[in-house]
Design an enzyme around this catalytic site. Structure first.
Site, mmCIF file in Angstrom:
data_model
loop_
_atom_site.group_PDB
_atom_site.id
_atom_site.type_symbol
_atom_site.label_atom_id
_atom_site.label_comp_id
_atom_site.label_asym_id
_atom_site.label_seq_id
_atom_site.Cartn_x
_atom_site.Cartn_y
_atom_site.Cartn_z
ATOM 1 N N ARG A 16 8.619 -54.685 35.196
ATOM 2 C CA ARG A 16 8.667 -54.544 33.745
ATOM 3 C C ARG A 16 10.007 -54.022 33.233
ATOM 4 O O ARG A 16 10.688 -54.696 32.478
ATOM 5 C CB ARG A 16 7.548 -53.634 33.249
ATOM 6 C CG ARG A 16 7.529 -53.545 31.732
ATOM 7 C CD ARG A 16 6.471 -52.639 31.188
ATOM 8 N NE ARG A 16 5.128 -53.064 31.543
ATOM 9 C CZ ARG A 16 4.036 -52.415 31.194
ATOM 10 N NH1 ARG A 16 4.137 -51.298 30.490
ATOM 11 N NH2 ARG A 16 2.847 -52.833 31.541
ATOM 12 N N HIS A 62 3.388 -64.617 31.032
ATOM 13 C CA HIS A 62 3.528 -63.188 30.704
ATOM 14 C C HIS A 62 2.340 -62.736 29.850
ATOM 15 O O HIS A 62 2.412 -62.725 28.614
ATOM 16 C CB HIS A 62 4.848 -62.987 29.939
ATOM 17 C CG HIS A 62 5.312 -61.554 29.898
ATOM 18 N ND1 HIS A 62 5.806 -60.893 31.000
ATOM 19 C CD2 HIS A 62 5.369 -60.665 28.875
ATOM 20 C CE1 HIS A 62 6.153 -59.666 30.651
ATOM 21 N NE2 HIS A 62 5.888 -59.499 29.366
ATOM 22 N N TYR A 106 8.009 -68.109 11.069
ATOM 23 C CA TYR A 106 9.080 -68.599 10.187
ATOM 24 C C TYR A 106 10.347 -68.985 10.946
ATOM 25 O O TYR A 106 11.097 -69.837 10.490
ATOM 26 C CB TYR A 106 9.453 -67.537 9.150
ATOM 27 C CG TYR A 106 8.312 -67.124 8.263
ATOM 28 C CD1 TYR A 106 7.694 -68.054 7.431
ATOM 29 C CD2 TYR A 106 7.846 -65.817 8.251
ATOM 30 C CE1 TYR A 106 6.639 -67.688 6.618
ATOM 31 C CE2 TYR A 106 6.790 -65.438 7.440
ATOM 32 C CZ TYR A 106 6.184 -66.369 6.625
ATOM 33 O OH TYR A 106 5.144 -65.999 5.828
#
Length: 829
Positions: A16, A62, A106
């Site tokens: 991680r 993931h 967006y």
């Protein structure tokens, strides 16, 4: 609990929070790049909705939160976060002001060209793959990374019990350093730094000093100071502005502006008149307007101290090596990267060799078939099935299964003569490649050359100029460096008001001029200490409590001619009841020059000046005093000079300065004069030849006696009478050394001031009664005498106290506060 926490810790460390030393990526970055590549969101295709990429990453590789993946993806697209952005974003991807990116529905994104270099050769079995979380797909354990991404883009992450903070570097410089390491594996860090001098932040800025960089590159840990790039612009109206052009890496510009506004509002930066944001598409300028007399460099220093225009960056080169966290030096990072590249090149070469050999094998079959084309056609036509045909061809021409399959699938057009030539040329070319691949696999130096060549190609396509400047060590610019070295008149009154003003304030006048208004003082106040000293000189303030405080002349507030000045308690941390009894001005602290101290109880001490060349906010001990004693005088004393002390009992003693041996600062001294229990020492002066000792009693009776009339004794005696004492005259009040051309001002407790020339006071023998010098009311008494020098005088030396001892400067202020300017005409130095 212990087992679970250890497992969790290892998971965070390995999969991680920490980057791999080989490709400089954490798992989430690697998965984003791989997923985008697999989905075809490459630089030659249109941008794709970010939500689609995030969905791919979460669904396939993931299984974590979408916001975590999107935030990571956004950072990979920010040119102010990464030195070489890996994602080409379309839409609002946040700003250096700390604005967040638009929602992923967006924005659009695709891989940037540089990211393709991290993924290049991924399809050529160059790296190992592992199953994804549900074992339905395969994902790479590491990317081929065709440039040293760990250094170029840096990394920061907090694991469990450890953290990494690797700054970004310039691609071209990193490539050159890697090439140097390829040429000479035993290269030193110093030699590497000729190619890679230090970090290169995407936001520019200035790194102060190389020590932190060297520490980090050699040990893996180091601290560097990063400053904003500021320019000082002079305006036509004489004011200046500071323009902030670049800010340190990871500093939020909006918060920086807020902090600047806060400091101005709280009056911590009173020199700033206005701050405005001049950011546009060309730059991120912050313009800081300064007030009229502000010194830009001093303001900049304060800004560096109080704001994020200067920040520390703690470098911690921690990365995963073989799935274990390790703190690495620069050489080790480059070593592991080169080892990875060697592995990538060798695996790619093996893959390409296998493909080339396979193809050549088939082309060799074609050539055999074309050489015997009639027989081949005959065998194929006479065979019942393709299996039979393959078997007969194999037996007849000794072909392999792959070759027979290829011949059987061959199109008729390949039977033309032109096609045959092409096949032969292609085979020759393949044989050359096979030979080259075999050479690469057997020659380590050739592998190194390939790595260098390919790295330099990446540098040529994506390299750009350094943005961050590396300069000398950060030194706080002393205010002194910015203040002109000029002479100042420093005055301090009996009541403790101090000020300075330039010598040039006083116009030159011919002798006998009437002077000009110098300072407005309260009744009964008068100028007690007066100096001409350079702005860079020190002022030593000795207090009645035996302490010494030190200020630079420029630290004393400048005031106008008419102003009274600043109360000394505002400049020095004096205790209640502690007052200043002596002031010395000096530029240097020579070992062979001494200060002579005297206390009210007759103790004296001589100490070398160099012991006072230090400072503490709450003062230093100058002399140790008994509980009921106080310091009354400090004078500079030269070799072979005479010291005279006078007691309130009317006695005076004169002795040579060498009667007192030099001693340390924190000492009590020795007996200078023996005084009765009901008397005290009035003062101590340096008795220079040709001067007189002037004494005056509380009731205004005074006299002056030539110094020559006083016998020289050993220190510690009671002395000889300097005036015949009577009850009517009262105790002695003040003693001064005066010159024949001096004028004196006598001040009483109730503020009555009499000004009289010294010549008008009778010159009498030692044991005479004296004459009435000032009529004093029954309840009043004489408290102080100030000296004005009105006759011929010596020039004042900068940094030397110019008071009654030197008889050299200036008329002291009278009861009306008139400063005798006629005596400032010699202050040329």
């Amino acid at each position: 609990m212990q087992t679970s926490f250890l497992e969790y810790s290892m998971s965070v460390i390995v999969s991680r929070a920490l980057p791999d030393v080989r490709d400089g990526l954490k798992p989430v970055h690697r998965r984003i790049l791989y997923a985008m590549n697999e989905s075809g969101y490459t630089p030659n295709k249109p941008h794709m909705k970010s939500a689609r990429t995030v969905g791919d990453v979460i669904g396939k590789y993931h299984p974590h939160g979408d916001s975590a993946v999107y935030d990571t993806m956004v950072r990979l697209a920010q040119p102010f976060s990464l030195r070489l952005p890996l994602i080409d974003g379309h839409g609002n991807f946040g700003s250096i002001d700390g604005d967040s990116a638009a929602a992923m529905r967006y924005t659009e994104a695709r891989l940037d060209k540089a990211a393709m270099e991290l993924l290049r050769d991924l399809d050529k079995e160059t790296v190992d793959f592992q199953p994804n979380y549900d074992e339905s797909l395969q994902e790479p354990k590491v990317l081929p990374a065709r440039f040293p991404n760990l250094l170029v883009n840096g990394s920061n992450g907090i694991a469990v019990g450890m953290a990494t903070n690797i700054p970004p570097h310039n691609l071209g410089e990193t490539v050159e350093a890697t090439c140097l390491m390829l040429d000479n594996p035993d290269i030193t860090t110093e030699e590497l730094m000729e190619a890679l001098p230090g970090p290169d932040f995407p936001t520019g800025g200035i790194i102060m000093g190389k020590k932190g960089i060297i520490d980090a590159y050699e040990t893996g840990h180091g601290n560097i100071t990063v400053r904003a790039k500021c320019e000082i612009e002079e305006k036509k109206n004489g004011r200046a502005s500071i323009v902030v052009k670049e800010i340190p890496y990871q500093v939020n510009r909006k918060r920086l502006l807020e902090k600047l506004g806060e400091l101005v509002r709280d009056k911590k930066l009173p020199e700033i008149s206005n701050i405005h944001d001049a950011a546009d598409r060309h730059g991120i300028d912050i313009i800081i307007d300064l007030k009229q007399n502000a010194i830009p460099q001093v303001v900049l220093n304060k800004l560096f101290k109080h704001t994020q225009l200067q920040v520390g960056f703690g470098i911690n080169l921690l990365a995963l090596v073989d799935n274990s966290p390790r703190v690495l030096s620069l050489k080790e990072i480059l070593f592991y990267y080169i080892e990875h590249q060697k592995d990538v090149i060798i695996r790619r070469t093996r893959y390409e060799l296998a493909r080339a050999e396979e193809k050549a094998h088939i082309l060799e079959g074609y050539i055999i078939a074309l050489d015997n084309i009639d027989e081949v056609i005959s065998i194929i036509r006479s065979s019942q099935t393709d299996k039979e045909a393959a078997k007969r061809l194999s037996e007849r021409f000794g072909l392999s299964k792959k070759q027979t399959d290829a011949i059987l699938e061959m199109r008729l057009r390949r039977l033309t003569g032109l096609e045959r030539t092409k096949i032969e040329e292609e085979l020759a070319e393949l044989r050359e490649k096979i030979a080259y691949y075999k050479r690469v696999l057997s020659d380590d130096s050739l592998v190194r050359e390939i790595i260098k060549e390919e790295l330099r190609d990446v540098k040529k396509r994506f390299g750009n100029v350094r943005r961050t400047r590396i300069t000398g060590e950060a030194k706080d610019i002393e205010v002194e460096d910015l203040i002109a070295d000029e002479n100042m008149v420093v005055t301090m009154t009996k009541a403790g008001y101090i000020k300075r003003l330039p010598v040039t304030t006083y116009r030159q006048q011919k002798r006998g001029g009437k002077g000009m208004q110098g300072v407005n003082l309260k009744d009964s106040d008068f100028v007690e200490h007066l100096f001409v000293a350079s702005t860079h000189s020190y002022m030593l303030f000795f207090s009645t409590a035996g302490k010494v405080y030190r200020l630079k002349v420029y630290d004393i507030p400048e005031a106008s001619r008419h102003a009274r000045g600043t109360a000394i308690v505002n400049l020095l941390p004096l205790d209640k009841g502690e007052t200043i009894s002596a002031v010395i001005a000096t530029k240097e602290f020579p070992k062979d020059e001494f200060l002579m101290f005297a206390t009210a109880q007759g103790m004296v001490k001589k100490t070398s000046m160099d012991l006072y060349d230090r400072t503490r906010r709450d003062g230093l001990i100058a002399i140790n005093l008994k509980d009921d004693d106080e310091l009354i005088a400090v004078r500079r004393v030269a070799k072979d000079e005479r010291v005279i002390m006078v007691s309130s009992a009317g006695k005076a003693i004169m002795w040579a300065e060498d009667e007192v041996r030099a001693m340390g600062r924190d000492t009590m001294g020795v007996r200078g004069m023996n005084v009765p229990a009901d008397a005290h020492v009035l003062g101590m002066e340096i008795a220079r030849p040709g001067t007189d000792l002037f004494v005056i009693t509380e009731k205004g009776f005074g006299k002056r006696t030539p110094i020559a009339e006083y016998p020289e004794h050993h220190r510690g005696g009671q002395g000889v009478y300097t005036i015949t004492m009577t009850q009517k005259k009262g105790l002695l009040s003040v003693m001064k050394i005066v010159g024949p051309d001096d004028e004196i001002m006598i001040i009483s407790e109730e503020g009555v001031v009499v000004r009289t020339p010294v010549k008008g006071i009778s010159e009498l023998g030692r044991s005479t009664q004296g004459v009435m010098v000032m009529r004093v009311a029954d309840k009043d008494r004489v408290t102080a005498v100030a000296i004005s020098s009105t006759g011929k005088k010596r020039k004042a030396k900068p940094g030397v106290e110019v008071d009654e001892d030197q008889m050299a400067l200036l008329e002291a202020e009278s009861e009306t506060g008139v400063l005798g300017e006629d005596d400032l005409d010699d202050l040329d130095e």
